[in-house]
Design a protein around this motif. Structure first.
Motif, PDB file in Angstrom:
ATOM      1  N   ARG A 255      -1.582  63.941 -17.556  1.00  0.00           N
ATOM      2  CA  ARG A 255      -0.876  64.229 -16.305  1.00  0.00           C
ATOM      3  C   ARG A 255      -0.014  63.055 -15.881  1.00  0.00           C
ATOM      4  O   ARG A 255       1.068  63.241 -15.342  1.00  0.00           O
ATOM      5  CB  ARG A 255      -1.867  64.586 -15.200  1.00  0.00           C
ATOM      6  CG  ARG A 255      -2.472  65.947 -15.476  1.00  0.00           C
ATOM      7  CD  ARG A 255      -2.889  66.697 -14.280  1.00  0.00           C
ATOM      8  NE  ARG A 255      -1.870  66.776 -13.263  1.00  0.00           N
ATOM      9  CZ  ARG A 255      -2.139  66.986 -11.998  1.00  0.00           C
ATOM     10  NH1 ARG A 255      -3.372  67.131 -11.602  1.00  0.00           N
ATOM     11  NH2 ARG A 255      -1.178  67.063 -11.122  1.00  0.00           N
ATOM     12  N   ARG A 256      -0.493  61.817 -16.108  1.00  0.00           N
ATOM     13  CA  ARG A 256       0.313  60.640 -15.763  1.00  0.00           C
ATOM     14  C   ARG A 256       1.577  60.594 -16.609  1.00  0.00           C
ATOM     15  O   ARG A 256       2.658  60.297 -16.124  1.00  0.00           O
ATOM     16  CB  ARG A 256      -0.494  59.357 -15.972  1.00  0.00           C
ATOM     17  CG  ARG A 256       0.239  58.096 -15.502  1.00  0.00           C
ATOM     18  CD  ARG A 256      -0.389  56.829 -16.033  1.00  0.00           C
ATOM     19  NE  ARG A 256      -0.354  56.745 -17.480  1.00  0.00           N
ATOM     20  CZ  ARG A 256       0.729  56.483 -18.207  1.00  0.00           C
ATOM     21  NH1 ARG A 256       1.885  56.306 -17.635  1.00  0.00           N
ATOM     22  NH2 ARG A 256       0.660  56.406 -19.514  1.00  0.00           N
ATOM     23  N   LYS A 257       1.440  60.951 -17.877  1.00  0.00           N
ATOM     24  CA  LYS A 257       2.572  60.882 -18.791  1.00  0.00           C
ATOM     25  C   LYS A 257       3.496  62.087 -18.674  1.00  0.00           C
ATOM     26  O   LYS A 257       4.716  61.947 -18.707  1.00  0.00           O
ATOM     27  CB  LYS A 257       2.034  60.787 -20.222  1.00  0.00           C
ATOM     28  CG  LYS A 257       3.084  60.550 -21.268  1.00  0.00           C
ATOM     29  CD  LYS A 257       2.429  60.351 -22.625  1.00  0.00           C
ATOM     30  CE  LYS A 257       3.456  60.077 -23.682  1.00  0.00           C
ATOM     31  NZ  LYS A 257       2.837  59.921 -25.006  1.00  0.00           N
ATOM     32  N   ARG A 258       2.958  63.288 -18.520  1.00  0.00           N
ATOM     33  CA  ARG A 258       3.737  64.521 -18.579  1.00  0.00           C
ATOM     34  C   ARG A 258       3.978  65.198 -17.234  1.00  0.00           C
ATOM     35  O   ARG A 258       4.776  66.105 -17.145  1.00  0.00           O
ATOM     36  CB  ARG A 258       3.035  65.542 -19.480  1.00  0.00           C
ATOM     37  CG  ARG A 258       2.748  65.033 -20.860  1.00  0.00           C
ATOM     38  CD  ARG A 258       3.971  65.049 -21.707  1.00  0.00           C
ATOM     39  NE  ARG A 258       3.613  64.627 -23.052  1.00  0.00           N
ATOM     40  CZ  ARG A 258       4.408  63.991 -23.853  1.00  0.00           C
ATOM     41  NH1 ARG A 258       5.616  63.684 -23.467  1.00  0.00           N
ATOM     42  NH2 ARG A 258       4.007  63.635 -25.048  1.00  0.00           N
ATOM     43  N   GLY A 259       3.262  64.805 -16.191  1.00  0.00           N
ATOM     44  CA  GLY A 259       3.458  65.415 -14.881  1.00  0.00           C
ATOM     45  C   GLY A 259       2.507  66.560 -14.613  1.00  0.00           C
ATOM     46  O   GLY A 259       1.515  66.756 -15.314  1.00  0.00           O
TER      47      GLY A 259
END
Length: 88
Positions: A29-33
């Motif tokens: 989620r941090r990397k891809r949203g």
């Protein structure tokens, strides 16, 4: 069932999700949203719109920001250039 997740309730998934799996999801989620499909579609559409607007803008006009087309995404307080200046 897909990887032991499909068909389970949220409560069952929370009980069986290991800490390592949780950290993997946090990193994703941090990397891809967001995992929300509407937000992902909005992000993709805003990216395409910003690229097209910048490719077709007049030479004397300002570049268009991705955030002008994505009303549900918050623009960072500092730009990359501003952050690099403060790190020097």
């Amino acid at each position: 069932m897909l990887n032991g997740i499909g068909g389970r309730t949220i409560a069952e998934a929370k009980q069986t999700l290991s800490y390592v799996e949780f950290l993997d999801w946090v990193e994703y989620r941090r990397k891809r949203g967001s995992l929300h499909p509407g937000m992902r579609i909005e992000r993709a559409g805003a990216l395409v719109a910003a690229i097209l607007a910048n490719v077709n803008r007049k030479k004397d006009s300002q570049p268009v920001s991705f955030y002008q087309f994505a009303p549900h995404h918050e623009e960072p307080k500092l730009s990359l250039e501003q952050a690099m200046e403060t790190w020097r």
